[in-house]
Design an enzyme around this catalytic site. Structure first.
Site, mmCIF file in Angstrom:
data_model
loop_
_atom_site.group_PDB
_atom_site.id
_atom_site.type_symbol
_atom_site.label_atom_id
_atom_site.label_comp_id
_atom_site.label_asym_id
_atom_site.label_seq_id
_atom_site.Cartn_x
_atom_site.Cartn_y
_atom_site.Cartn_z
ATOM 1 N N ASN A 14 0.839 -1.196 0.000
ATOM 2 C CA ASN A 14 0.000 0.000 0.000
ATOM 3 C C ASN A 14 0.883 1.259 0.000
ATOM 4 O OD1 ASN A 14 -1.567 2.188 0.802
ATOM 5 N ND2 ASN A 14 -2.909 0.937 2.089
ATOM 6 N N GLY A 16 0.197 4.277 0.225
ATOM 7 C CA GLY A 16 -0.244 5.242 1.228
ATOM 8 C C GLY A 16 0.423 5.003 2.573
ATOM 9 N N ASP A 73 -0.608 -4.481 11.898
ATOM 10 C CA ASP A 73 -1.891 -5.166 11.780
ATOM 11 C C ASP A 73 -2.897 -4.308 12.521
ATOM 12 O OD1 ASP A 73 -3.534 -7.157 10.769
ATOM 13 O OD2 ASP A 73 -3.597 -8.184 12.692
ATOM 14 N N PHE A 163 -12.028 4.611 4.625
ATOM 15 C CA PHE A 163 -12.220 3.258 4.092
ATOM 16 C C PHE A 163 -12.701 2.367 5.233
ATOM 17 C CE2 PHE A 163 -8.753 0.690 5.910
ATOM 18 C CZ PHE A 163 -8.013 1.683 6.541
ATOM 19 N N GLY A 164 -12.890 1.098 4.914
ATOM 20 C CA GLY A 164 -13.238 0.119 5.950
ATOM 21 C C GLY A 164 -14.448 0.545 6.764
ATOM 22 N N LYS A 186 -7.770 12.785 10.406
ATOM 23 C CA LYS A 186 -7.803 11.382 10.822
ATOM 24 C C LYS A 186 -6.428 10.956 11.341
ATOM 25 C CE LYS A 186 -8.537 6.643 9.352
ATOM 26 N NZ LYS A 186 -9.002 5.670 8.374
HETATM 27 P P1 IMP Z 1 -5.055 -4.013 7.748
HETATM 28 O O1 IMP Z 1 -4.344 -3.969 9.036
HETATM 29 O O2 IMP Z 1 -4.661 -2.919 6.808
HETATM 30 O O3 IMP Z 1 -5.040 -5.388 7.145
HETATM 31 O O4 IMP Z 1 -6.597 -3.698 8.062
HETATM 32 C C1 IMP Z 1 -7.494 -4.680 8.478
HETATM 33 C C2 IMP Z 1 -8.916 -4.199 8.353
HETATM 34 O O5 IMP Z 1 -9.277 -3.454 9.519
HETATM 35 C C3 IMP Z 1 -9.226 -3.270 7.187
HETATM 36 O O6 IMP Z 1 -9.513 -3.997 6.024
HETATM 37 C C4 IMP Z 1 -10.444 -2.531 7.688
HETATM 38 O O7 IMP Z 1 -11.605 -3.325 7.529
HETATM 39 C C5 IMP Z 1 -10.149 -2.411 9.180
HETATM 40 N N1 IMP Z 1 -9.460 -1.133 9.469
HETATM 41 C C6 IMP Z 1 -8.168 -0.972 9.848
HETATM 42 N N2 IMP Z 1 -7.874 0.337 9.990
HETATM 43 C C7 IMP Z 1 -9.006 1.003 9.674
HETATM 44 C C8 IMP Z 1 -9.333 2.398 9.608
HETATM 45 O O8 IMP Z 1 -8.520 3.300 9.842
HETATM 46 N N3 IMP Z 1 -10.600 2.698 9.240
HETATM 47 C C9 IMP Z 1 -11.519 1.754 8.948
HETATM 48 N N4 IMP Z 1 -11.280 0.454 8.975
HETATM 49 C C10 IMP Z 1 -10.020 0.073 9.348
#
Ligand code: IMP
Length: 209
Positions: A14, A16, A73, A163-164, A186
């Site tokens: 990523n 970003g 993570d 996102f998410g 944020k």
């Molecule tokens: P990863 O650590 O980038 O694999 O994130 C795991 C998952 O947690 C993401 O796909 C989102 O569903 C959720 N997540 C992690 N950080 C955020 C955030 O800042 N905003 C919204 N969802 C998040």
């Protein structure tokens, strides 16, 4: 200062996240992403905790590349759901299907959380975003930090950005969901921002020692 110390791999594809690390950690470091190193088999995020996953990824990529490596993570922890979605935040509503857009998965994950919380009153909708960071070299873990952001789960999606789970994560102090915040706002309060801010002085100390 030895040359190895100044090259640090951020174990992510990523762009970003790499830019965020570079901007917030800066220093006398050459930041690399997975695109800058030889292809390595993906390391499964199958641990029971965010800490386990971050450690496993940081050590795995450090061993494979010989580089100091930072891995993260993160996810959403909802108290009324006994900590779910937790480490399976990205795939809470099921594995990604062929051709699925990321936003589609986000919406399905959100729908599942809202459905599970149906009828739960506002004061019991407490939740937090958690981000665990791990810096490792091939031999061992060097630094681990954790950042959190406390909030409440809304009953509907509010806001367009992020996102998410951002559209259902309400931050009482700001009276907004995370999806209503500009990315700068944020970063200033987020779990990832907080974990990076904790890592910064420890990393500086380590590379200037
Ligand atoms: P990863 O650590 O980038 O694999 O994130 C795991 C998952 O947690 C993401 O796909 C989102 O569903 C959720 N997540 C992690 N950080 C955020 C955030 O800042 N905003 C919204 N969802 C998040």
């Amino acid at each position: 200062m030895c040359e190895e110390r100044r090259r640090i791999l951020v174990a992510t594809t990523n762009p970003g996240k790499i830019a965020e690390m570079r901007a917030m950690l800066g220093g006398d470091v050459r930041w690399l992403g997975l695109a800058d190193v030889e292809e390595i088999a993906e390391i499964a995020e199958d641990g029971a905790t965010f800490a386990e996953n971050a450690r496993k990824k940081a050590l795995g990529y450090a061993k494979a590349t010989g580089l100091w490596t930072i891995a993260d993570d993160s996810g959403l922890v909802v108290d009324a759901l006994d900590g779910a979605p937790g480490v399976i935040s990205a795939r809470f509503s099921g594995e990604k299907l062929e051709g699925d857009e990321r936003t589609l998965i986000d919406h399905r994950n959100i729908a599942k959380v809202l459905e599970l919380l149906e009828g739960i009153p506002e004061n019991k909708r407490t939740a937090r975003f958690v981000c665990r960071l791990c810096l490792a070299r091939p031999e061992n873990v060097l630094i681990e930090t954790e950042g959190t952001l406390e909030g409440l789960i809304t009953t509907v999606e509010i806001g367009e950005d992020g996102f998410g789970y951002d559209p259902i994560f309400f931050v009482p102090g700001l009276n907004k969901t995370v999806a209503q915040l500009a990315s700068k706002e944020k970063n200033a309060i987020s779990h990832r921002g907080n974990a990076i801010r904790k890592l910064q002085p420890l990393l500086t100390e380590l590379i200037t020692r």
